[in-house]
Design a protein around this motif. Structure first.
Motif, short mmCIF file in Angstrom:
data_model
loop_
_atom_site.label_atom_id
_atom_site.label_comp_id
_atom_site.label_asym_id
_atom_site.label_seq_id
_atom_site.Cartn_x
_atom_site.Cartn_y
_atom_site.Cartn_z
N ASN A 25 0.82 -1.20 0.00
CA ASN A 25 0.00 0.00 0.00
C ASN A 25 0.85 1.25 0.00
O ASN A 25 1.74 1.42 0.84
CB ASN A 25 -0.92 0.00 1.22
CG ASN A 25 -1.65 1.32 1.39
OD1 ASN A 25 -2.16 1.88 0.42
ND2 ASN A 25 -1.68 1.82 2.61
N ARG A 26 0.61 2.14 -0.96
CA ARG A 26 1.36 3.39 -1.05
C ARG A 26 0.43 4.59 -0.99
O ARG A 26 0.72 5.66 -1.51
CB ARG A 26 2.17 3.42 -2.36
CG ARG A 26 3.24 2.34 -2.44
CD ARG A 26 4.05 2.47 -3.73
NE ARG A 26 5.09 1.43 -3.80
CZ ARG A 26 5.94 1.31 -4.82
NH1 ARG A 26 5.87 2.16 -5.84
NH2 ARG A 26 6.85 0.34 -4.80
N GLU A 27 -0.71 4.43 -0.35
CA GLU A 27 -1.68 5.50 -0.24
C GLU A 27 -1.09 6.71 0.48
O GLU A 27 -0.33 6.56 1.44
CB GLU A 27 -2.91 5.01 0.53
CG GLU A 27 -4.00 6.07 0.67
CD GLU A 27 -5.14 5.61 1.55
OE1 GLU A 27 -6.28 6.06 1.35
OE2 GLU A 27 -4.89 4.77 2.45
N ILE A 83 -2.20 10.37 2.31
CA ILE A 83 -3.29 11.17 2.86
C ILE A 83 -2.87 12.64 2.77
O ILE A 83 -1.84 13.03 3.33
CB ILE A 83 -3.59 10.81 4.33
CG1 ILE A 83 -3.69 9.29 4.50
CG2 ILE A 83 -4.87 11.49 4.79
CD1 ILE A 83 -4.75 8.64 3.67
N ASP A 138 -7.70 15.58 2.04
CA ASP A 138 -8.33 14.40 2.66
C ASP A 138 -8.66 14.69 4.12
O ASP A 138 -9.74 14.34 4.61
CB ASP A 138 -7.39 13.19 2.58
CG ASP A 138 -7.16 12.72 1.16
OD1 ASP A 138 -8.08 12.83 0.33
OD2 ASP A 138 -6.04 12.24 0.89
N ASN A 161 2.25 15.58 3.47
CA ASN A 161 1.28 14.51 3.29
C ASN A 161 1.66 13.39 4.27
O ASN A 161 2.72 13.43 4.89
CB ASN A 161 1.30 13.97 1.86
CG ASN A 161 0.86 15.01 0.85
OD1 ASN A 161 -0.06 15.77 1.08
ND2 ASN A 161 1.55 15.04 -0.30
N THR A 184 1.46 8.94 4.91
CA THR A 184 1.06 7.61 4.46
C THR A 184 -0.06 7.10 5.37
O THR A 184 -0.31 7.65 6.44
CB THR A 184 2.25 6.63 4.53
OG1 THR A 184 2.63 6.46 5.90
CG2 THR A 184 3.45 7.16 3.74
N SER A 185 -0.71 6.04 4.95
CA SER A 185 -1.77 5.46 5.77
C SER A 185 -1.23 5.03 7.13
O SER A 185 -1.89 5.22 8.16
CB SER A 185 -2.39 4.25 5.05
OG SER A 185 -3.05 4.65 3.88
N PRO A 237 -4.94 0.60 3.85
CA PRO A 237 -5.40 1.96 3.51
C PRO A 237 -6.14 2.57 4.69
O PRO A 237 -6.72 1.84 5.52
CB PRO A 237 -6.33 1.73 2.32
CG PRO A 237 -5.89 0.42 1.74
CD PRO A 237 -5.44 -0.42 2.90
N SER A 244 -8.94 4.02 4.91
CA SER A 244 -10.36 3.68 5.01
C SER A 244 -10.55 2.34 5.71
O SER A 244 -11.47 2.17 6.52
CB SER A 244 -11.00 3.63 3.60
OG SER A 244 -10.33 2.68 2.79
#
Length: 418
Positions: free
Chosen positions: A4-6, A8, A12, A103, A105-106, A152, A154
């Protein structure tokens, strides 16, 4: 560990905070009818959220770290009631965890969220443990593995909500504190997904979307920055300058000095104040303090050694308190607790070198304790449960004693009325 490279972003984060406010708009009246978390907990937490979101409307900062700190400052200063203070502490921890990040990361955001839960847990010392803290701990445990697995954001929130649902079944869904924590998580998830289902404040389109009859967040704008400086210009019109400063401050004081004037005000835009002040004359001694964080309050030429501060719910009680010897009176009632900002602003008036703050209602206690955390040794607390206890405590006050000495004898006097 997944790939995962989401990321935020600040946008957001804005949606998440707005989503939480949106959820409380739907839930606050129902929360008010629940037991726990004091009187009118739904209204108190909604107004705390209103204070939290207002700094997002005009800010030019789009970093998640900067936005989270602004939200934390608004929430900390605008906190009302026990539930509001707990929620504000969560924002404070979240802001600490995201400090300096453009920013996140998750995983970084998930860890910051857990940090916020930790701050919320610390704010309520009473035993037995309250349901809002029980739920917070279960939520933190539930999110832990999702964070470790680099899920993530979410999914982290969904896992936290699932853990919250299980905890709610244990503590009882009718507890206001537990419902507040659960509603906050649901609102953050809905905001992140853009799934608003209430008349939420539109940060891009303005506040006109706010429905009539709902608490207006513009009434909870916080000005958490204390700005002090001197202007070297003896020709400055003090009254005109003070009137101008009061247009964008909750407190403004201009005093004549040897070579000009000394300025002391509370604002939410310190940069704007200093930029305008450049045109008034040479500046010196510029100090900017974020009053929503622990800080040293230096008194300048205080009139008294120690002063009493109490809360009055109407003009009749205010007059009675004045007759009893209370020098500073804040506005508040069982239905509408005073905000942390109102109490801190009173202590920043330089009336005294130290203050003894007296509360007559348990709903005020957490806000009073928050003021003590922010101002430290300058503040002593006498936390009473009734007006009769408060009256006995005030009667025991002696202006010749220190704040610490007064707090001891006043607490003893209050205890004797139980």
């Amino acid at each position: 560990m997944t790939g995962n490279r989401e990321v935020i972003t600040g946008s957001d984060f804005k949606r998440m905070v707005s989503g939480a406010y949106s959820e409380f708009l739907l839930e606050y009246e129902e929360i008010n009818r629940m037991k726990g978390a004091g009187s009118m907990p739904g209204t108190h937490v909604l107004r705390t959220m209103g204070a939290a979101i207002m700094p997002l409307k005009d800010t030019k900062d789009d970093s998640i770290g900067g936005l989270s700190r602004r939200v934390a400052a608004g929430a900390q200063f605008g906190a009302r009631g026990s539930a509001g203070v707990v929620l504000a502490q969560m924002f404070r921890g979240l802001g600490k965890g995201l400090l300096g990040k453009h920013n996140a990361t998750s995983t970084e955001f998930g860890k910051a969220f857990q940090y916020g839960i930790l701050y919320a847990q610390r704010v309520i010392p009473e035993q037995p443990e309250r349901p809002i803290i029980t739920l917070a701990k279960e939520v933190a445990k539930g999110a832990y593995h999702a964070v470790r697995a680099n899920k993530p954001i979410s999914e982290i929130l969904e896992t936290a909500i699932a853990a919250g649902e299980k905890a709610l079944a244990k503590v009882g869904e009718e507890d206001a504190g537990a419902r507040i924590m659960f509603s906050f998580l649901q609102g953050c998830l809905k905001g992140l997904d853009g799934n608003f289902v209430s008349p939420a404040v539109s940060l891009s389109l303005g506040l006109e979307a706010q429905q009539a009859g709902l608490p207006d967040p513009r009434n909870d704008v916080m000005r958490p920055y204390c700005v002090r400086f001197s202007v070297k210009n003896v020709q400055v019109d003090m009254e005109e300058l003070e009137a101008h400063l009061k247009e964008f401050s909750t407190f403004a004081l201009v005093e004549r000095a040897a070579t000009g004037v000394d300025v002391h005000l509370h604002t939410d835009h310190p940069g704007k104040v200093i930029e305008q002040a450049i045109g008034w004359g040479p500046l010196k001694g510029i100090h900017v303090t974020n009053m929503s964080e622990p800080h040293t309050l230096a008194a300048h030429d205080a009139i008294m050694k120690v002063a009493l501060l109490a809360v009055a719910e109407n003009k009749v009680q205010a007059k009675e308190l004045q007759e009893q010897g209370v020098q500073i009176i804040a506005t508040g009632s069982e239905m509408e607790s005073p905000s942390v900002a109102e109490l801190v602003n009173a202590a920043h008036s330089d009336l005294a070198y130290a203050y003894v703050m007296v509360a007559w209602n348990r709903d005020f206690w957490q806000a009073f304790r928050q003021v003590k955390r922010l101002l430290g040794e300058r503040i002593e607390l006498v936390l009473c449960e009734t007006k009769q206890q408060q009256a006995a405590a005030i009667h025991a006050f002696d202006p010749n004693l220190t704040a610490v000495e007064n707090a001891i004898v006043m607490r003893e006097a209050a205890e004797e009325t139980k």
